[in-house]
Design an enzyme around this catalytic site. Structure first.
Site, PDB file in Angstrom:
ATOM      1  N   LYS A  28      -0.226   3.670  -2.621  1.00 11.40           N
ATOM      2  CA  LYS A  28      -1.271   4.688  -2.515  1.00 11.40           C
ATOM      3  C   LYS A  28      -0.728   6.113  -2.442  1.00 11.40           C
ATOM      4  O   LYS A  28      -1.471   7.065  -2.676  1.00 11.40           O
ATOM      5  CB  LYS A  28      -2.162   4.384  -1.301  1.00 11.40           C
ATOM      6  CG  LYS A  28      -2.966   3.091  -1.433  1.00 11.40           C
ATOM      7  CD  LYS A  28      -3.863   2.865  -0.229  1.00 11.40           C
ATOM      8  CE  LYS A  28      -4.744   1.633  -0.385  1.00 11.40           C
ATOM      9  NZ  LYS A  28      -4.030   0.372  -0.236  1.00 11.40           N
ATOM     10  N   SER A  63       0.788  -1.239   0.000  1.00 12.72           N
ATOM     11  CA  SER A  63       0.000   0.000   0.000  1.00 12.72           C
ATOM     12  C   SER A  63       0.818   1.285   0.000  1.00 12.72           C
ATOM     13  O   SER A  63       0.244   2.371  -0.020  1.00 12.72           O
ATOM     14  CB  SER A  63      -0.956   0.012   1.195  1.00 12.72           C
ATOM     15  OG  SER A  63      -2.027  -0.873   0.973  1.00 12.72           O
ATOM     16  N   SER A  86      -5.731   3.142   4.621  1.00  8.35           N
ATOM     17  CA  SER A  86      -5.308   2.236   3.542  1.00  8.35           C
ATOM     18  C   SER A  86      -6.490   1.477   2.954  1.00  8.35           C
ATOM     19  O   SER A  86      -6.366   0.286   2.622  1.00  8.35           O
ATOM     20  CB  SER A  86      -4.244   1.257   4.047  1.00  8.35           C
ATOM     21  OG  SER A  86      -3.313   0.970   3.033  1.00  8.35           O
TER      22      SER A  86
END
Length: 324
Positions: free
Chosen positions: A105, A102, A159
């Site tokens: 992101k 993640s 997340s």
């Protein structure tokens, strides 16, 4: 007559009570025996059952954990950079290219913000946003409608994968155009070891190196909105008629010893535990990258080890560099 009748009636009642008590004791003893047998059976089954170990991370397969460092970090990759002078203060396998989970992101958020898209526009989660890579769940049910700004907040702070995917899907030209924009932005930053295939980080094909991620953190930490959203500790979001509490995935934000300007955590099995941050420490702004950490809280522990180590170093401390 009445007295005699009562006396004769009492005798069998007392006998019945004694018999009933005996039956209860026997029943309890039987239950205990059954529980004991079940307990023994379960213990034997546990011993006999094969231990299923988690698949190794890419870093473990590459032997990166065999590289020793002065802090005995659990992360196979670590990188600390002075943001102002660009001096590398700590370096462990900085060029290793690994899945970044993640941490992806951060690029997702950067592309969205730099596109100048309205943060007030409402986006709806659809079946297309479900995770078909790892089949994970989400607190954002199909049909959930939030603003782009709220989606961005949840993607960075908590997340949320469906939020990140929805952001990419609602980009002009759709998901394909969005992923192309992610890779183009990485190239413009000189992130030559980096490649993205989707906006959430669920795919192990989203890969980068610590040196590349430091470049990404450097840029994103200069965007006030991304700083604010990524370091937000919690938020209440209206999901239909309910107000739902979302919290940050980074416990260090609650630690008064840390002054964090931007952060992002990540985890998938192939990547291990990951963490990137921009933090102020001892009068310096630092960029920290930890990848492929083994253990539930190991990335946080590694960050703490690094903070304490940096605090002990004089201003002209020599660079620590280790690699395979």
């Amino acid at each position: 007559m009445a007295f005699v009748g009562t006396a004769h009636a009492a005798a069998p009642t007392k006998s019945k009570a004694k018999s009933s008590a005996t039956q209860v004791r026997k029943a309890k003893a039987g239950v205990k025996q059954v529980r004991k047998v079940k307990s023994v059976a379960l213990r034997r089954a546990a011993v006999a059952a094969p231990v299923v170990r988690a698949a190794p991370t890419f870093g473990q397969v590459a032997g990166l954990h065999a590289v020793e460092d002065p802090l005995s970090l659990k992360s196979s990759v670590a990188y600390v950079l002075d943001q102002d002078t660009h001096e590398v203060l700590f370096s462990k396998n900085p060029q290793a290219v690994l899945p970044i989970a993640s941490i992806t992101k951060l690029m997702t958020a950067l592309v969205v913000v730099e596109a100048g898209l309205s943060l007030d526009e409402k986006l709806t989660v659809t079946e297309e946003d479900k995770d078909t890579e790892k089949n994970t769940g989400s607190r954002l049910a199909i049909g959930t409608t939030l603003t782009r700004g709220e989606m961005l907040h949840l993607a960075l702070m908590s997340s949320e994968n469906r939020a990140a995917h929805a952001l990419g899907r609602h980009y002009p030209g759709g998901l394909t155009a969005f992923v192309a924009a992610m890779n183009a932005r990485a190239a413009s930053l000189g992130m030559t070891d980096t490649h993205y295939v989707e906006p959430t980080g669920l795919s192990s094909r989203n890969q980068s190196s610590a040196a590349d991620l430091a470049k990404l953190v450097n840029v994103t930490s200069q965007v006030p909105l991304l700083r604010d959203l990524s370091t937000s500790r919690e938020a209440r979001v209206a999901l239909g008629k309910r107000l739902v509490q979302f919290r940050s995935t980074n416990g260090l934000l609650a630690n008064p010893l840390w002054d964090i300007g931007l952060q992002k955590t990540g985890f998938i099995n192939e990547a291990g535990k990951c963490l990137v941050m921009q933090a102020s420490m001892a009068g310096r702004k630092l960029i920290m990258v930890f990848l492929d950490s083994s253990g539930k809280a190991s990335r946080i522990a590694d960050a703490e080890r690094m903070r304490k180590w940096l605090a002990r170093q004089p201003g002209d401390a020599a660079t620590v560099s280790t690699k395979l």
